[in-house]
Design a protein around this motif. Structure first.
Motif, PDB file in Angstrom:
ATOM      1  N   ALA A  68       0.836  -1.196   0.000  1.00 36.36           N
ATOM      2  CA  ALA A  68       0.000   0.000   0.000  1.00 36.36           C
ATOM      3  C   ALA A  68       0.876   1.252   0.000  1.00 36.36           C
ATOM      4  O   ALA A  68       1.984   1.243   0.535  1.00 36.36           O
ATOM      5  N   VAL A  69       0.370   2.313  -0.637  1.00 37.55           N
ATOM      6  CA  VAL A  69       1.120   3.569  -0.708  1.00 37.55           C
ATOM      7  C   VAL A  69       0.159   4.733  -0.439  1.00 37.55           C
ATOM      8  O   VAL A  69      -1.033   4.654  -0.738  1.00 37.55           O
ATOM      9  N   GLN A  70       0.722   5.780   0.143  1.00 34.66           N
ATOM     10  CA  GLN A  70      -0.089   6.967   0.435  1.00 34.66           C
ATOM     11  C   GLN A  70      -0.052   7.942  -0.740  1.00 34.66           C
ATOM     12  O   GLN A  70       1.014   8.297  -1.235  1.00 34.66           O
ATOM     13  N   LEU A  71      -1.252   8.363  -1.172  1.00 38.61           N
ATOM     14  CA  LEU A  71      -1.365   9.423  -2.176  1.00 38.61           C
ATOM     15  C   LEU A  71      -1.712  10.705  -1.425  1.00 38.61           C
ATOM     16  O   LEU A  71      -2.468  10.675  -0.462  1.00 38.61           O
ATOM     17  N   VAL A  72      -1.194  11.809  -1.893  1.00 40.96           N
ATOM     18  CA  VAL A  72      -1.477  13.072  -1.208  1.00 40.96           C
ATOM     19  C   VAL A  72      -1.893  14.129  -2.228  1.00 40.96           C
ATOM     20  O   VAL A  72      -1.381  14.160  -3.352  1.00 40.96           O
ATOM     21  N   ASN A  73      -2.867  14.942  -1.845  1.00 38.00           N
ATOM     22  CA  ASN A  73      -3.344  15.994  -2.733  1.00 38.00           C
ATOM     23  C   ASN A  73      -3.724  17.226  -1.905  1.00 38.00           C
ATOM     24  O   ASN A  73      -4.585  17.161  -1.037  1.00 38.00           O
ATOM     25  N   PRO A  74      -3.091  18.391  -2.167  1.00 36.40           N
ATOM     26  CA  PRO A  74      -3.487  19.631  -1.482  1.00 36.40           C
ATOM     27  C   PRO A  74      -4.891  19.995  -1.991  1.00 36.40           C
ATOM     28  O   PRO A  74      -5.097  20.113  -3.197  1.00 36.40           O
ATOM     29  N   ALA A  75      -5.843  20.151  -1.070  1.00 35.06           N
ATOM     30  CA  ALA A  75      -7.233  20.336  -1.476  1.00 35.06           C
ATOM     31  C   ALA A  75      -7.482  21.733  -2.040  1.00 35.06           C
ATOM     32  O   ALA A  75      -6.943  22.724  -1.548  1.00 35.06           O
ATOM     33  N   THR A  76      -8.265  21.793  -3.107  1.00 33.78           N
ATOM     34  CA  THR A  76      -8.760  23.070  -3.630  1.00 33.78           C
ATOM     35  C   THR A  76     -10.268  23.062  -3.407  1.00 33.78           C
ATOM     36  O   THR A  76     -10.982  22.304  -4.051  1.00 33.78           O
ATOM     37  N   ARG A  77     -10.740  23.864  -2.458  1.00 36.47           N
ATOM     38  CA  ARG A  77     -12.137  23.745  -2.036  1.00 36.47           C
ATOM     39  C   ARG A  77     -13.065  24.721  -2.750  1.00 36.47           C
ATOM     40  O   ARG A  77     -14.256  24.511  -2.853  1.00 36.47           O
ATOM     41  N   GLU A  78     -12.516  25.862  -3.197  1.00 32.77           N
ATOM     42  CA  GLU A  78     -13.368  26.778  -3.961  1.00 32.77           C
ATOM     43  C   GLU A  78     -12.518  27.575  -4.931  1.00 32.77           C
ATOM     44  O   GLU A  78     -11.284  27.618  -4.793  1.00 32.77           O
ATOM     45  N   LEU A  79     -13.187  28.133  -5.926  1.00 31.55           N
ATOM     46  CA  LEU A  79     -12.464  28.864  -6.954  1.00 31.55           C
ATOM     47  C   LEU A  79     -12.562  30.372  -6.706  1.00 31.55           C
ATOM     48  O   LEU A  79     -13.628  30.875  -6.343  1.00 31.55           O
ATOM     49  N   ALA A  80     -11.447  31.047  -6.914  1.00 30.91           N
ATOM     50  CA  ALA A  80     -11.507  32.517  -6.934  1.00 30.91           C
ATOM     51  C   ALA A  80     -12.257  32.920  -8.206  1.00 30.91           C
ATOM     52  O   ALA A  80     -12.357  32.130  -9.157  1.00 30.91           O
ATOM     53  N   GLU A  81     -12.782  34.166  -8.216  1.00 22.82           N
ATOM     54  CA  GLU A  81     -13.582  34.592  -9.371  1.00 22.82           C
ATOM     55  C   GLU A  81     -12.785  34.626 -10.658  1.00 22.82           C
ATOM     56  O   GLU A  81     -13.305  34.329 -11.737  1.00 22.82           O
ATOM     57  N   ASP A  82     -11.506  34.950 -10.534  1.00 18.60           N
ATOM     58  CA  ASP A  82     -10.672  35.026 -11.735  1.00 18.60           C
ATOM     59  C   ASP A  82      -9.856  33.738 -11.970  1.00 18.60           C
ATOM     60  O   ASP A  82      -8.820  33.749 -12.608  1.00 18.60           O
ATOM     61  N   ALA A  83     -10.379  32.601 -11.422  1.00 16.53           N
ATOM     62  CA  ALA A  83      -9.620  31.344 -11.510  1.00 16.53           C
ATOM     63  C   ALA A  83      -9.492  30.861 -12.954  1.00 16.53           C
ATOM     64  O   ALA A  83     -10.439  30.967 -13.729  1.00 16.53           O
ATOM     65  N   GLY A  84      -8.293  30.368 -13.289  1.00 18.51           N
ATOM     66  CA  GLY A  84      -8.038  29.844 -14.631  1.00 18.51           C
ATOM     67  C   GLY A  84      -8.348  28.357 -14.700  1.00 18.51           C
ATOM     68  O   GLY A  84      -8.833  27.766 -13.730  1.00 18.51           O
TER      69      GLY A  84
END
Lengths: 447, 447
Positions: free
Chosen positions: A44-60
């Motif tokens: 087994a291996v650990q996967l990691v992901n920094p969460a993005t919970r919402e978008l800024a209005e000018d998000a690309g």
């Protein structure tokens, strides 16, 4: 086939891009960071992901992709099979193998229903209902890798010594051992077919055929209503039979060498992992294994304060445990051959010693449980017929079997051993159900 | 165990005392000298004894013993198992291996009835009745030594690549493939048990269990009324199944490598003997094997002047032979993968290619006979259900099977191969009955 990296290979790879395929074991969905434990057949291996919970209005588009990935991970059900593409990073703070994968993308191969019907600590019957989920546990996977190694080592031992592997038929026109515990079915032309309870007849036939030394690892069937931890209605039987022996001792010597060789192979390949997941040390037995005549074994049990309730002169399960305890204390050995069984408690085809009147046979105990009966067979047809009649058997039903001896058969003997019993004891498990791929018993015919 | 010397060892031994155990193949009882051909599982050797036909009046005990030995040899029935003690002598005039044994004494282990019920040229059914005698022929013994080598090589190929060996149950609560050709029997609690027609369900279950790569060599059962040279009611099936494939091509690549490896092992160990006893050269196949789409194969057959009578778009046996002949002429190859089968002539669980609409599957022909079907399986449960319904199957009977996919299964595929068919073709035999230890068919349930 995709460039798939196995989890066990990760530790030896440098930091950098990697793709791993497996199934989701757990998801830890924290506000700022997500962790997924991904398992494959090697670890087994650990996967990691920094969460993005919402978008800024000018998000690309990149931020949109990050939000989508976060939401995908949040929705992952245990058991989902997927391929992760990402960056491998060595980090000694990570408990799980000192590596983790920062997720770049997930390819979901098959989603799983969100509610897993069992957990690792569910009761045995429930786990058997969902055996394919139960088998995803690392320790259960290891059981069958150990079985593979054990079997392959046994076959290698035999093949290197010029044994012939046979596949004897499981459909028979008459019972192979006795009329008890027999499955029967309609066959063609209004005939009845029986399922083989053992390959006994056929491995003896191979001796009459001049095959010399043979083995078979195959299924046998018992319409056995028992519910013990050691019985099944279908199990894998490990059988061997050899010609030109002097007595059952030649069979015992082959079997002890075979087991030493096979258990050594298991220890070499899986010893550390067995210790880790089962908390048990695999002990490679020394040869020769200790031997004890049945009468002496019973006397020893008695002296240890246990009165065997059986009146037929055999051991009972507690008696077997007492004998094993005595042997362990006296010789430091986990195996013992119990010898010199009276003909009354043995099948008609066991050869009898003219001097002692006892059968030339043995039971082999491993950690106090019987795993084998071995014997020299009676190959002289007149004596064989006498012994069958003495046991009340109908010679008419044995005609095909007796023919093997009417046209010449060398002195021979062999043993039969339950693969699951051996595996159960080797791994310190409490039931053959735990070490059988799909157990079959009186109330268990599915999945 | 006695100091037994095998016949094959005799040529490398010096002249001198020797003991050999085996059975009497022929006795040539001439007036002045007696010859016995004694066979064991490794070969045959000539025994020689100068006959003593009568005693002089003043004959001593030695002459009496000589007379007794002569009479014993005269009375030897074919099939008698014995140990001969005597003097080994190298003599290049002896056709049989350039050695003979001058008899000093015979220990008869088991006499045989004087009339042997079959000869080497008896009809097949008669030989099957007395299979244990039939198997004493050197060529039949070789068949099962070849089988042993073939199987062990396949298992070794897999074990070295971390496959897990499974033993799937043969007792099932529902049919494994279809309702046709199914043996059923009474089980406990008024249930009905069915005999597995293939390990299909269970090897797929192992994929859902995360086993990754598995194989099984075990019995399967078909209540098949066919009497062809290629069908049996019970046979040994060689099965493998692997995860994380891209298509059936990954399965085909594994299978062709496996066969190359196993046939190489057979050639190395038995090539010369096969040439001697079967008059056939074992050809180790090159990889990759040729591939041909089914439509192209049918077109080729047509151009060769054969009109396939089947209307379902598949090949028939003569069509298969024509395809093989074309491949042999064009590529000099004995194997060919036929690919791109229409879903109508494939089981519901074969995955379909979204572009071509064809199944991702193949048949493998060896010397013009089908020995395998392989495929990528549909692992997406909704599509799987649709395809089952389309084939008219009852989803209720498939619940356990469908569960495997509801809780996640990686992309996977595998093949099943009849061991006897492979062996039959490898040795140029005309029927699987010749290469099965004990054949089972509609009219054959014994011995």
């Amino acid at each position: 086939m995709s460039q798939r990296v196995l989890v066990k290979q990760l530790q030896s790879l440098p930091d950098g891009p990697v793709s791993v395929s497996g199934w989701v074991e757990t998801v830890r969905d924290q506000k700022k960071v997500q962790f997924v434990i991904l398992r494959d057949e090697t670890g087994a291996v650990q996967l990691v992901n920094p969460a993005t919970r919402e978008l800024a209005e000018d998000a690309g588009p990149e931020a949109s992709a990050a939000l989508a990935l976060t939401e995908t991970i949040s929705a992952l059900a245990t058991g989902t099979f997927l391929t992760v593409h990402g960056q491998l990073k060595h980090d000694e703070r990570v408990k799980l193998g000192g590596v983790e994968i920062k997720v770049a993308a997930l390819d979901i191969a098959a989603e799983a229903l969100p509610e897993t019907p069992i957990a690792a600590d569910s009761g045995m019957d429930k786990r058997m209902d969902w055996r394919f989920l139960d088998l995803r546990q690392a320790r259960n996977n290891l059981i069958f890798r150990v079985q593979t190694t054990l079997e392959h080592a046994m076959r290698t031992y035999w093949v290197e010594r010029d044994y012939i592997e046979i596949h004897s038929p499981k459909l028979m026109s008459s019972p192979s051992e006795s009329n008890a515990e027999l499955f029967s079915m309609d066959y063609f032309e209004d005939k009845t077919a029986y399922l083989a309870q053992s390959p006994q007849h056929f491995k003896q036939m191979a001796q009459s055929a001049g095959f010399g030394k043979i083995f078979e690892i195959g299924d046998v069937f018992r319409a056995d209503p028992s519910f013990t931890s050691r019985h099944a209605t279908e199990f894998t039987s490990v059988d061997a039979e050899i010609s030109w022996i002097d007595s059952h001792e030649d069979v015992a010597r082959m079997q002890e060498e075979l087991l030493q060789f096979a258990i050594q192979a298991v220890k070499d390949k899986h010893g550390a992992e067995i210790e880790e997941l089962f908390g048990i040390e695999v002990v490679v037995p020394t040869v020769p294994f200790p031997r004890i005549p049945l009468a002496e074994a019973r006397e020893t049990v008695k002296q240890r304060g246990y009165e065997i309730p059986r009146t037929d002169g055999d051991l009972d399960p507690e008696g077997e445990r007492q004998v094993a305890a005595y042997i362990e204390e006296t010789y430091g050995h986990q195996f013992v051959f119990v010898t010199d069984y009276h003909p009354e408690i043995r099948p008609f085809y066991h050869m009898r010693d003219p001097e002692t009147g006892m059968t030339r046979s043995y039971d082999l105990l491993f950690k106090g449980v019987e795993i084998t009966t071995g014997a020299q067979r009676e190959h002289r047809v007149r004596i064989l017929e006498e012994q069958a009649v003495e046991k009340g058997l109908d010679l008419a039903g044995l005609e095909h079997y007796l023919d093997f001896f009417r046209y010449g058969t060398p002195p021979h003997g062999g043993f039969g051993m339950g693969l699951a019993r051996l595996l159960m004891l080797l791994l310190g498990e409490s039931s053959i159900r735990e070490v059988t791929f799909l157990f079959r018993g009186p109330t268990r015919l599915a999945p």
